[in-house]
Design a protein around this motif. Structure first.
Motif, PDB file in Angstrom:
ATOM      1  N   MET A  14     -64.751   2.580  59.294  1.00 13.13           N
ATOM      2  CA  MET A  14     -65.582   3.376  58.398  1.00 13.13           C
ATOM      3  C   MET A  14     -66.954   2.754  58.221  1.00 13.13           C
ATOM      4  N   LEU A  15     -67.017   1.418  58.143  1.00 20.02           N
ATOM      5  CA  LEU A  15     -68.299   0.749  57.955  1.00 20.02           C
ATOM      6  C   LEU A  15     -69.229   0.998  59.130  1.00 20.02           C
ATOM      7  N   VAL A  16     -68.763   0.737  60.348  1.00 17.81           N
ATOM      8  CA  VAL A  16     -69.619   0.852  61.531  1.00 17.81           C
ATOM      9  C   VAL A  16     -70.001   2.309  61.786  1.00 17.81           C
ATOM     10  N   SER A  17     -69.037   3.218  61.650  1.00 19.85           N
ATOM     11  CA  SER A  17     -69.373   4.627  61.874  1.00 19.85           C
ATOM     12  C   SER A  17     -70.354   5.129  60.818  1.00 19.85           C
ATOM     13  N   THR A  18     -70.223   4.647  59.584  1.00 17.02           N
ATOM     14  CA  THR A  18     -71.161   5.048  58.530  1.00 17.02           C
ATOM     15  C   THR A  18     -72.574   4.604  58.859  1.00 17.02           C
ATOM     16  N   VAL A  19     -72.712   3.367  59.306  1.00 14.69           N
ATOM     17  CA  VAL A  19     -74.032   2.846  59.647  1.00 14.69           C
ATOM     18  C   VAL A  19     -74.614   3.577  60.852  1.00 14.69           C
ATOM     19  N   CYS A  20     -73.799   3.832  61.869  1.00 16.08           N
ATOM     20  CA  CYS A  20     -74.305   4.412  63.113  1.00 16.08           C
ATOM     21  C   CYS A  20     -74.599   5.902  62.994  1.00 16.08           C
ATOM     22  N   ILE A  21     -73.862   6.618  62.169  1.00 14.22           N
ATOM     23  CA  ILE A  21     -74.054   8.067  62.081  1.00 14.22           C
ATOM     24  C   ILE A  21     -75.479   8.407  61.688  1.00 14.22           C
ATOM     25  N   LEU A  22     -76.066   7.642  60.779  1.00 13.94           N
ATOM     26  CA  LEU A  22     -77.431   7.923  60.351  1.00 13.94           C
ATOM     27  C   LEU A  22     -78.398   7.838  61.528  1.00 13.94           C
ATOM     28  N   SER A  23     -78.304   6.767  62.301  1.00 14.15           N
ATOM     29  CA  SER A  23     -79.192   6.612  63.458  1.00 14.15           C
ATOM     30  C   SER A  23     -78.884   7.642  64.536  1.00 14.15           C
ATOM     31  N   PHE A  24     -77.599   7.925  64.757  1.00 15.86           N
ATOM     32  CA  PHE A  24     -77.233   8.881  65.789  1.00 15.86           C
ATOM     33  C   PHE A  24     -77.654  10.304  65.421  1.00 15.86           C
ATOM     34  N   GLY A  25     -77.642  10.621  64.131  1.00 14.67           N
ATOM     35  CA  GLY A  25     -78.120  11.937  63.723  1.00 14.67           C
ATOM     36  C   GLY A  25     -79.588  12.128  64.064  1.00 14.67           C
ATOM     37  N   ARG A  26     -80.373  11.080  63.865  1.00 15.81           N
ATOM     38  CA  ARG A  26     -81.792  11.146  64.225  1.00 15.81           C
ATOM     39  C   ARG A  26     -81.970  11.202  65.738  1.00 15.81           C
ATOM     40  N   LEU A  27     -81.201  10.395  66.470  1.00 17.30           N
ATOM     41  CA  LEU A  27     -81.288  10.416  67.930  1.00 17.30           C
ATOM     42  C   LEU A  27     -80.892  11.776  68.490  1.00 17.30           C
ATOM     43  N   ALA A  28     -79.968  12.456  67.827  1.00 18.11           N
ATOM     44  CA  ALA A  28     -79.574  13.787  68.283  1.00 18.11           C
ATOM     45  C   ALA A  28     -80.736  14.759  68.206  1.00 18.11           C
ATOM     46  N   ASP A  29     -81.560  14.644  67.146  1.00 20.84           N
ATOM     47  CA  ASP A  29     -82.742  15.497  67.042  1.00 20.84           C
ATOM     48  C   ASP A  29     -83.783  15.143  68.101  1.00 20.84           C
ATOM     49  N   LEU A  30     -83.891  13.857  68.437  1.00 22.14           N
ATOM     50  CA  LEU A  30     -84.940  13.414  69.357  1.00 22.14           C
ATOM     51  C   LEU A  30     -84.550  13.579  70.816  1.00 22.14           C
ATOM     52  N   TRP A  31     -83.324  13.209  71.181  1.00 25.23           N
ATOM     53  CA  TRP A  31     -82.912  13.137  72.582  1.00 25.23           C
ATOM     54  C   TRP A  31     -81.939  14.236  73.000  1.00 25.23           C
ATOM     55  N   GLY A  32     -81.413  14.975  72.062  1.00 26.52           N
ATOM     56  CA  GLY A  32     -80.476  16.039  72.405  1.00 26.52           C
ATOM     57  C   GLY A  32     -79.059  15.719  71.953  1.00 26.52           C
ATOM     58  N   ARG A  33     -78.380  16.721  71.396  1.00 24.71           N
ATOM     59  CA  ARG A  33     -77.047  16.506  70.844  1.00 24.71           C
ATOM     60  C   ARG A  33     -75.991  16.335  71.941  1.00 24.71           C
ATOM     61  N   ARG A  34     -76.172  17.006  73.053  1.00 28.14           N
ATOM     62  CA  ARG A  34     -75.183  16.952  74.137  1.00 28.14           C
ATOM     63  C   ARG A  34     -74.974  15.520  74.628  1.00 28.14           C
ATOM     64  N   HIS A  35     -76.074  14.803  74.878  1.00 25.80           N
ATOM     65  CA  HIS A  35     -75.979  13.468  75.454  1.00 25.80           C
ATOM     66  C   HIS A  35     -75.217  12.520  74.527  1.00 25.80           C
ATOM     67  N   LEU A  36     -75.554  12.556  73.245  1.00 27.11           N
ATOM     68  CA  LEU A  36     -74.906  11.641  72.303  1.00 27.11           C
ATOM     69  C   LEU A  36     -73.439  12.001  72.098  1.00 27.11           C
ATOM     70  N   PHE A  37     -73.127  13.280  72.064  1.00 33.26           N
ATOM     71  CA  PHE A  37     -71.744  13.703  71.882  1.00 33.26           C
ATOM     72  C   PHE A  37     -70.881  13.220  73.046  1.00 33.26           C
ATOM     73  N   LEU A  38     -71.358  13.433  74.271  1.00 30.90           N
ATOM     74  CA  LEU A  38     -70.578  13.028  75.445  1.00 30.90           C
ATOM     75  C   LEU A  38     -70.458  11.507  75.539  1.00 30.90           C
ATOM     76  N   ALA A  39     -71.549  10.787  75.281  1.00 28.95           N
ATOM     77  CA  ALA A  39     -71.500   9.324  75.348  1.00 28.95           C
ATOM     78  C   ALA A  39     -70.570   8.767  74.269  1.00 28.95           C
ATOM     79  N   GLY A  40     -70.654   9.319  73.071  1.00 35.36           N
ATOM     80  CA  GLY A  40     -69.785   8.851  71.999  1.00 35.36           C
ATOM     81  C   GLY A  40     -68.320   9.119  72.287  1.00 35.36           C
ATOM     82  N   LEU A  41     -68.015  10.292  72.808  1.00 32.67           N
ATOM     83  CA  LEU A  41     -66.633  10.630  73.112  1.00 32.67           C
ATOM     84  C   LEU A  41     -66.088   9.744  74.231  1.00 32.67           C
TER      85      LEU A  41
END
Length: 493
Positions: A70-97
């Motif tokens: 929960m700690l690591v995902s909480t910290v990373c979600i904020l940055s990943f949400g911003r990266l999704a707006d900048l670089w595209g949601r598809r790339h982050l979703f596939l890499a994360g999965l």
């Protein structure tokens, strides 16, 4: 003229049908990814004692096997949400999965508590890449009219994971062992990854804005220190210098992060997200309600195993009504958005959850009946499920599409932070008066059973913890009531 009009209408209807099919395909991919992540989290609540015994983990290590996710995902979600707006949601979703599935296989073969902790952290990073994108992907795929229904389906799937997780975890650990629980995620995850690769739409990267590395580092330091302090409070006590030292350091990091976001050109979190009063209240309320989402589940699971000697599978059945209530209430709340304001639904949901927690605190004892427990937990699940969908819809509908990633990232961060803080506080309050040996026994590491005095102390502490969570829900309902007195702002263009 008439023939041309009919032909144009037919083409428009065909295009709308194609958009609907594409939207539901994206929803299916988002739901499957979220299902895997939430299943892993909810199942570990029940099998944590078995993992701790197998790996000979200390109480602190066992707690961090759970809290680190929960700690690591909480910290990373904020940055990943911003990266999704900048670089595209598809790339982050596939890499994360992909990272999540790989980490699941590694967890299944972990040989020590230390390696298990490392692999859980990798799991959390991958899960953050998935969870930071699910709601935003669905919001992009559906218009305002159907967004509430689609988000309700997504919330229903998350609730389904809450139902299936404890049940699957309890039965799997009883019959085959906890390692099988992680290994089963691998083939399923690979299938979801292949489906998502085919279905998810490609989006162009935003080159005009930059990623705020300094803000990401400060958010990591602030949230990490506060969470670590809360995890120490249960064993060291609230008077410990270590607890207050990390709390002050975390608070300083969060304040520095907030100041930085007002100065930089491309902030990690756009301050305008908090400019609207209703959205700000929605963010505060998701933090408060999320404290009741996982903490009572874990507390009751540990309580029943320590005080009644129930097996893991039996405990999974006893706590399942929480998620069953969420499963039923989430899509219903999505449909009610057509008739009622989101704030009204959220306020009623928080009051229902508060009543369920207060009733559970009054009835809790080792001899509590299965029917009484199921009634309280079902009420709690209905309250949580009725809140999540309208709260999420009100946030995503009130921001520009270019900000949905970070808006959902903030919501997900606050939701995870609430789960994390609620879990740490609940365990700390419930076991504050117990000796260390008794705490080890509750977490499944040593001992043959609690004494009568320890059972009484644990029962009283658990009641205090449940009443604390009920007060959080009441506070959220009061905040919503005050917010509803203000006129509603116009929707964004």
């Amino acid at each position: 003229m008439a023939a041309a009009f009919i032909a144009g209408s037919s083409r428009a209807e065909a295009a709308a049908d194609d958009e609907d099919r594409a939207g539901w395909a994206v929803l299916a991919a988002a739901c499957l990814g979220a299902l895997l992540c939430f299943l892993n989290l909810s199942a570990l609540n029940v099998v944590l004692p078995a993992v701790g015994r197998s790996l000979q983990a200390s109480p602190a290590q066992a707690s961090w096997i759970l809290l680190s996710y929960m700690l690591v995902s909480t910290v990373c979600i904020l940055s990943f949400g911003r990266l999704a707006d900048l670089w595209g949601r598809r790339h982050l979703f596939l890499a994360g999965l992909g990272l999540f599935v790989t980490a699941c296989a590694a967890c299944a073969v972990a040989t020590s508590a230390e390696t298990m902790l490392v692999f859980r952290i990798c799991q959390a990073v991958g899960a953050a890449g998935v969870m930071a994108n699910t709601s935003a992907l669905v919001g992009d795929a559906f218009g305002r009219r159907r967004m509430g229904l689609a988000l309700g389906v997504l919330a229903m799937v998350a609730a389904l994971a809450q139902v299936a997780g404890p049940l699957a975890g309890g039965f799997i650990v009883s019959w085959w062992g906890w390692r099988v629980l992680f290994m089963l995620n691998v083939p399923v995850g690979l299938c979801v990854l292949a489906w998502s690769w085919r279905i998810l739409p490609k989006t162009a990267a935003v080159r005009a804005e930059r990623f705020d590395m300094a803000g990401a580092a400060l958010s990591l330091a602030g949230i990490g220190c506060v969470t670590y302090a809360l995890s120490l409070a249960g064993s060291h006590g609230w008077a410990s210098m270590s607890v207050w030292g990390f709390l002050l350091a975390g608070g300083a990091g969060i304040l520095s992060f907030a100041r930085l976001q007002r100065r930089v050109t491309s902030p990690l979190v756009d301050p305008e997200l908090f400019g609207d009063l209703r959205r700000r209240s929605a963010y505060i309320c998701i933090l408060l309600l999320s404290m009741t989402q996982a903490a009572p589940l874990l507390l009751i699971a540990l309580y029943l195993q320590a005080c009644t000697a129930l097996s893991a599978s039996d405990v999974g059945l006893r706590v399942a009504p929480v998620a069953l209530g969420m499963l039923v209430a989430a899509p219903v709340a999505g449909g009610l958005l057509q008739r009622f304001r989101p704030e009204s639904i959220c306020m009623a949901a928080m009051l229902l959850a508060a009543g369920a927690l207060a009733l559970l605190a009054a009835l809790l004892q080792p001899a509590i009946g299965a029917g009484q427990l199921a009634m309280c937990l079902l009420m709690l699940g209905c309250g949580i499920g009725s809140f999540v969908t309208p709260n999420n819809a009100s946030i995503l509908q009130s921001v520009r599409p270019q900000r949905r990633g970070i808006a959902n990232g903030v919501r997900s961060t606050l939701q995870n932070a609430g789960i994390m803080v609620g879990t740490a506080l609940t365990l700390g309050v419930a076991m504050a008066q117990l000796p260390e040996d008794s705490q080890r026994m509750i977490l499944g590491h040593s001992g043959t059973g609690l004494s009568a005095l320890d059972v009484a102390l644990l029962t009283r502490g658990a009641r205090y913890a449940l009443l604390m969570l009920a007060l959080c829900c009441v506070s959220g309902a009061v905040l919503i009531a005050k917010t509803c007195l203000r006129p509603a702002p116009p929707p964004p263009a």
